[in-house]
Design a protein around this motif. Structure first.
Motif: not given
Length: 137
Positions: A8, A11-14
């Motif tokens: 996750f 995917k969201w570049h966190i």
């Protein structure tokens, strides 16, 4: 950390930031704020302790819109970069509120956001100066 969480984040570049749960300076500031809020609530509810959920939003609003001695600023202005519009101002004509259009408001917000970093830096400088002065005593 679980595989799904890692996926996750990717995917969201966190980016993950690891920190300890207890940070002396941070917790001290939070506890100081909580103490102030509790004192305000105690003054307002006196013997009717069951009323605290009703007055909490008002107490928080008062706390967040009152300038603090250590910073010279309100917590609200440090977060949002502008002074809060007091609910009374919304219903009453005032120079600050009545002359705002959607376009001029957007422009003013952009100008205020440009200044917020400088405001936060100045606040930090005031806080450090106050801490150094307190150390001398």
């Amino acid at each position: 950390m679980g595989k799904k969480i890692v996926e996750f984040f990717e995917k969201w570049h966190i980016g993950r930031i690891l920190s300890t749960l207890y940070h002396i300076a941070g917790n001290g500031q939070a506890e100081s704020s909580n103490k102030s809020i509790l004192n305000i609530m105690k003054k307002n509810i006196e013997d009717a302790k069951g009323l605290w959920p009703k007055i909490l939003p008002e107490v928080l609003w008062a706390y967040r819109t009152t300038p603090k001695t250590s910073t010279g600023e309100t917590p609200y202005s440090l977060v949002y970069g502008t002074k809060a519009v007091i609910p009374v101002e919304v219903g009453e004509p005032s120079l600050r509120y009545s002359h705002e259009s959607s376009t001029s408001n957007d422009e003013r917000i952009i100008q205020e956001l440009d200044k917020i970093d400088e405001q936060r830096d100045m606040t930090y400088i005031r806080m450090v100066a106050q801490m150094k002065q307190a150390e001398r005593y």
